[in-house]
Structure formats: C-alpha cells, structure tokens
Design a protein around this motif. Structure first.
Motif, PDB file in Angstrom:
ATOM      1  N   MET A 159       0.817  -1.207   0.000  1.00 15.46           N
ATOM      2  CA  MET A 159       0.000   0.000   0.000  1.00 15.46           C
ATOM      3  C   MET A 159       0.857   1.266   0.000  1.00 15.46           C
ATOM      4  SD  MET A 159      -2.961  -1.338  -0.047  1.00 15.46           S
ATOM      5  CE  MET A 159      -3.886  -2.807   0.400  1.00 15.46           C
ATOM      6  N   ASN A 160       2.170   1.092   0.087  1.00 11.26           N
ATOM      7  CA  ASN A 160       3.077   2.241   0.093  1.00 11.26           C
ATOM      8  C   ASN A 160       3.760   2.352  -1.257  1.00 11.26           C
ATOM      9  OD1 ASN A 160       4.891   4.299   0.619  1.00 11.26           O
ATOM     10  ND2 ASN A 160       6.263   3.032   1.859  1.00 11.26           N
ATOM     11  N   PRO A 161       3.202   3.186  -2.162  1.00 15.04           N
ATOM     12  CA  PRO A 161       3.744   3.248  -3.517  1.00 15.04           C
ATOM     13  C   PRO A 161       5.102   3.930  -3.614  1.00 15.04           C
ATOM     14  CG  PRO A 161       2.085   4.945  -3.211  1.00 15.04           C
ATOM     15  CD  PRO A 161       2.113   4.137  -1.950  1.00 15.04           C
ATOM     16  N   HIS A 162       5.563   4.530  -2.510  1.00 17.14           N
ATOM     17  CA  HIS A 162       6.823   5.280  -2.554  1.00 17.14           C
ATOM     18  C   HIS A 162       8.040   4.367  -2.447  1.00 17.14           C
ATOM     19  CE1 HIS A 162       4.472   8.936  -2.335  1.00 17.14           C
ATOM     20  NE2 HIS A 162       3.885   8.503  -1.239  1.00 17.14           N
ATOM     21  N   ARG A 163       7.837   3.115  -2.047  1.00 21.04           N
ATOM     22  CA  ARG A 163       8.954   2.187  -1.969  1.00 21.04           C
ATOM     23  C   ARG A 163       9.091   1.487  -3.311  1.00 21.04           C
ATOM     24  NH1 ARG A 163       8.472  -1.519   2.946  1.00 21.04           N
ATOM     25  NH2 ARG A 163       6.983  -2.649   1.666  1.00 21.04           N
ATOM     26  N   GLY A 164      10.184   1.722  -3.982  1.00 21.22           N
ATOM     27  CA  GLY A 164      10.377   1.201  -5.327  1.00 21.22           C
ATOM     28  C   GLY A 164      10.831  -0.240  -5.339  1.00 21.22           C
ATOM     29  N   PRO A 165      11.147  -0.746  -6.534  1.00 17.31           N
ATOM     30  CA  PRO A 165      11.571  -2.147  -6.670  1.00 17.31           C
ATOM     31  C   PRO A 165      12.809  -2.483  -5.857  1.00 17.31           C
ATOM     32  CG  PRO A 165      11.063  -1.192  -8.815  1.00 17.31           C
ATOM     33  CD  PRO A 165      11.042  -0.067  -7.832  1.00 17.31           C
ATOM     34  N   VAL A 166      13.782  -1.569  -5.823  1.00 18.51           N
ATOM     35  CA  VAL A 166      15.023  -1.838  -5.083  1.00 18.51           C
ATOM     36  C   VAL A 166      14.738  -1.942  -3.591  1.00 18.51           C
ATOM     37  CG1 VAL A 166      17.320  -0.989  -4.508  1.00 18.51           C
ATOM     38  CG2 VAL A 166      16.447  -0.717  -6.839  1.00 18.51           C
ATOM     39  N   GLY A 167      13.920  -1.006  -3.064  1.00 17.90           N
ATOM     40  CA  GLY A 167      13.573  -1.045  -1.644  1.00 17.90           C
ATOM     41  C   GLY A 167      12.808  -2.297  -1.284  1.00 17.90           C
ATOM     42  N   GLU A 168      11.883  -2.697  -2.142  1.00 21.00           N
ATOM     43  CA  GLU A 168      11.093  -3.906  -1.891  1.00 21.00           C
ATOM     44  C   GLU A 168      11.987  -5.139  -1.947  1.00 21.00           C
ATOM     45  OE1 GLU A 168       7.734  -5.550  -0.643  1.00 21.00           O
ATOM     46  OE2 GLU A 168       7.674  -3.467  -1.356  1.00 21.00           O
ATOM     47  N   LEU A 169      12.917  -5.158  -2.886  1.00 29.30           N
ATOM     48  CA  LEU A 169      13.836  -6.283  -3.007  1.00 29.30           C
ATOM     49  C   LEU A 169      14.722  -6.399  -1.769  1.00 29.30           C
ATOM     50  CD1 LEU A 169      14.992  -8.536  -4.824  1.00 29.30           C
ATOM     51  CD2 LEU A 169      16.566  -6.837  -5.768  1.00 29.30           C
ATOM     52  N   ARG A 170      15.218  -5.281  -1.294  1.00 31.16           N
ATOM     53  CA  ARG A 170      16.047  -5.295  -0.092  1.00 31.16           C
ATOM     54  C   ARG A 170      15.270  -5.815   1.109  1.00 31.16           C
ATOM     55  NH1 ARG A 170      18.962   0.665  -0.643  1.00 31.16           N
ATOM     56  NH2 ARG A 170      20.569   0.057  -2.172  1.00 31.16           N
ATOM     57  N   GLN A 171      14.020  -5.420   1.238  1.00 34.43           N
ATOM     58  CA  GLN A 171      13.218  -5.868   2.371  1.00 34.43           C
ATOM     59  C   GLN A 171      12.981  -7.377   2.313  1.00 34.43           C
ATOM     60  OE1 GLN A 171       9.669  -3.657   3.077  1.00 34.43           O
ATOM     61  NE2 GLN A 171       8.929  -5.017   4.672  1.00 34.43           N
ATOM     62  N   ILE A 172      12.691  -7.893   1.128  1.00 35.38           N
ATOM     63  CA  ILE A 172      12.463  -9.337   0.989  1.00 35.38           C
ATOM     64  C   ILE A 172      13.713 -10.112   1.396  1.00 35.38           C
ATOM     65  CG2 ILE A 172      12.038 -11.206  -0.648  1.00 35.38           C
ATOM     66  CD1 ILE A 172      10.344  -9.262  -2.283  1.00 35.38           C
ATOM     67  N   ILE A 173      14.872  -9.678   0.902  1.00 34.72           N
ATOM     68  CA  ILE A 173      16.122 -10.386   1.194  1.00 34.72           C
ATOM     69  C   ILE A 173      16.488 -10.267   2.668  1.00 34.72           C
ATOM     70  CG2 ILE A 173      18.609 -10.443   0.735  1.00 34.72           C
ATOM     71  CD1 ILE A 173      17.990  -9.585  -2.123  1.00 34.72           C
ATOM     72  N   SER A 174      16.293  -9.083   3.251  1.00 34.59           N
ATOM     73  CA  SER A 174      16.665  -8.884   4.655  1.00 34.59           C
ATOM     74  C   SER A 174      15.768  -9.665   5.609  1.00 34.59           C
ATOM     75  CB  SER A 174      16.618  -7.389   5.007  1.00 34.59           C
ATOM     76  OG  SER A 174      15.297  -6.893   4.891  1.00 34.59           O
ATOM     77  N   GLU A 175      14.490  -9.802   5.276  1.00 31.20           N
ATOM     78  CA  GLU A 175      13.543 -10.475   6.164  1.00 31.20           C
ATOM     79  C   GLU A 175      13.436 -11.976   5.895  1.00 31.20           C
ATOM     80  OE1 GLU A 175       9.803  -8.515   5.850  1.00 31.20           O
ATOM     81  OE2 GLU A 175      10.495  -6.661   6.824  1.00 31.20           O
ATOM     82  N   GLU A 176      13.610 -12.392   4.645  1.00 33.16           N
ATOM     83  CA  GLU A 176      13.364 -13.788   4.288  1.00 33.16           C
ATOM     84  C   GLU A 176      14.572 -14.487   3.676  1.00 33.16           C
ATOM     85  OE1 GLU A 176       9.626 -14.051   2.048  1.00 33.16           O
ATOM     86  OE2 GLU A 176       9.278 -11.963   2.601  1.00 33.16           O
ATOM     87  N   GLY A 177      15.622 -13.712   3.370  1.00 29.03           N
ATOM     88  CA  GLY A 177      16.786 -14.291   2.723  1.00 29.03           C
ATOM     89  C   GLY A 177      16.556 -14.478   1.227  1.00 29.03           C
ATOM     90  N   LEU A 178      17.567 -14.958   0.535  1.00 25.05           N
ATOM     91  CA  LEU A 178      17.455 -15.155  -0.904  1.00 25.05           C
ATOM     92  C   LEU A 178      16.385 -16.188  -1.264  1.00 25.05           C
ATOM     93  CD1 LEU A 178      21.207 -15.132  -2.001  1.00 25.05           C
ATOM     94  CD2 LEU A 178      19.483 -13.385  -2.477  1.00 25.05           C
ATOM     95  N   LYS A 179      16.156 -17.150  -0.357  1.00 27.35           N
ATOM     96  CA  LYS A 179      15.155 -18.172  -0.656  1.00 27.35           C
ATOM     97  C   LYS A 179      13.754 -17.581  -0.756  1.00 27.35           C
ATOM     98  CE  LYS A 179      14.387 -19.513   4.191  1.00 27.35           C
ATOM     99  NZ  LYS A 179      14.442 -20.638   5.157  1.00 27.35           N
ATOM    100  N   GLY A 180      13.565 -16.384  -0.160  1.00 28.57           N
ATOM    101  CA  GLY A 180      12.271 -15.729  -0.262  1.00 28.57           C
ATOM    102  C   GLY A 180      11.908 -15.351  -1.683  1.00 28.57           C
ATOM    103  N   LEU A 181      12.929 -15.200  -2.532  1.00 33.72           N
ATOM    104  CA  LEU A 181      12.686 -14.843  -3.926  1.00 33.72           C
ATOM    105  C   LEU A 181      12.217 -16.037  -4.749  1.00 33.72           C
ATOM    106  CD1 LEU A 181      15.793 -12.549  -4.542  1.00 33.72           C
ATOM    107  CD2 LEU A 181      13.426 -11.824  -4.182  1.00 33.72           C
TER     108      LEU A 181
END
Length: 225
Positions: A159-181
């Motif tokens: 719901m936060n459109p201000h976080r771009g693809p790079v920010g979203e990618l960093r959050q996924i990796i930091s919270e779930e690791g590479l396996k989250g992808l």
C-alpha cells in the motif's frame, strides 16, 4: 500445399541453418531476433493489461469480514484511485515488464527448439510432443524469472507506492533471505507449464489445420485468427 510440405519444427531448423545465416554469428543473430520479437510482444501486452493484474491481486487479498464485505472490481478500482491515486494501478509495473521480457521471451522462444529436438529424435512433432515442449519451455522460463514475479506481486500488494523495486527487493532479502525470492516456484512452474502447453499446442495445431484445410498461407492474417 507448399506451406505444409514440412513440419513447423523442421521449418524452424531450416531457418536456423539457412545459408544466409551460416556461421555462429548468423545463428546467434537469428536466435536473438526470435527472442526479441517474442519478448517485445509479451511485454507490450503485459504493460497494457497491468492495471487489471493489480486489481486481480488486490481482489485475491480480500478477506471476508476483515474490513467489511467483499467488494467487486469496479468498486475496488475506484477505492484504490481515491485513496492511493491512479499511480497505484501501475504498482509493480517495472518488475512486471522485466518478467514479461525474460519469461515471455524464453517460454515462447524455447518452444520451437524443444519441438525441433523431439522431431529430430523421434521423427514426429505430434500433439503430445507439442504439449511436452510447451510444458518444458513454460516451466524453465518461470523457474528462471520467479524472483522477479515475487517482487512484482509484493509491490502490487504494497500500500506504500513510494517504496520502489530496489527497496522492496532489499526488504524481501533482509527479512526472508534469498530463498524468499523463490517462494512458490514449484506451483508457478506447474501452472506455467500447463498454461504454456495448452496455449502453444492449441495455437500450433489450429494454425496447421487452417493451413491444411483453407486457402490461407503463412502470413500476419493467419496469426490473428
């Protein structure tokens, strides 16, 4: 009819080995052109229909009773535009285009080589070979591009459109690791394999039937039908 004197798979091999394209450079150029045209077609299609994909994801996110009754596509669209702005309907467009460029290009471009290989080995490109070729090409393309698909869906849910693809990618990796992808990769491969097999085999068989039983020849008009 001359157009049906050879199978589509042997025609693909013939074009790939065309005297005009002799040498590795010529074959690589043809392979690149084949991939580029497929990828471009899929990317344009995905770009035009992306808002509908955003609405689909948001509708699937709804839970009865969580925030009132479930609403339909029209009301949901109006709600998103009112609260988040029209730009929200383009959430995840960048990864969606990257995914369509790679996945769409790969799944369409791998189909003919898979079918050609089966034709050269078994001497046939029947409906079963076409279904298997579609399954393999769809599954491989989806496995390779699953991280971009995960990123696209997460951005569409966000719901936060201000976080771009790079920010979203960093959050996924930091919270779930590479396996989250690679979450859901098995299900995605199964779905893509079945979808690609049914789409391309049906298209291929329908085109051959039109070439065989109508005056139509290989042309742009034939591919529109």
């Amino acid at each position: 009819m001359a157009a049906t004197s050879s199978s589509p798979s042997s025609a693909f091999l013939e074009r790939f080995r065309n005297p005009k394209n002799q040498g590795s450079d010529g074959r690589l150029l043809y392979a690149f052109q084949y991939f580029a045209t497929n990828a471009t077609a899929v990317t344009v299609s995905v770009s035009l229909t992306h808002p509908l994909d955003v609405l689909k994801i948001r509708l699937q996110m709804q839970r009865a009773g969580q925030r009132g009754p479930l609403i339909g596509m029209g009301k949901l669209c109006g709600k998103i535009v009112k609260i988040e702005g029209p730009v929200a309907l383009c959430s995840g467009l960048a990864p969606a285009m990257v995914r369509s460029l790679l996945c769409g290009g790969l799944r369409l471009s791998l189909y003919e080589p898979c079918k050609s290989f089966a034709d050269s080995v078994f001497g046939s490109a029947n409906i079963f070979v076409k279904l298997v070729s579609g399954t393999i090409s769809g599954a491989i393309a989806t496995a390779v591009t699953n991280p971009v698909d995960v990123l696209k869906v997460r951005m569409q849910m966000n719901m936060n459109p201000h976080r771009g693809p790079v920010g979203e990618l960093r959050q996924i990796i930091s919270e779930e690791g590479l396996k989250g992808l690679w979450k859901g990769v098995g299900t995605s491969m199964t779905r893509a394999g079945a979808l690609t097999a049914s789409q391309l085999a049906t298209y291929d068989e329908s085109k051959q039937a039109l070439l065989r039983w109508t005056p139509l020849e290989e042309s742009f008009l034939l591919h529109l039908m």
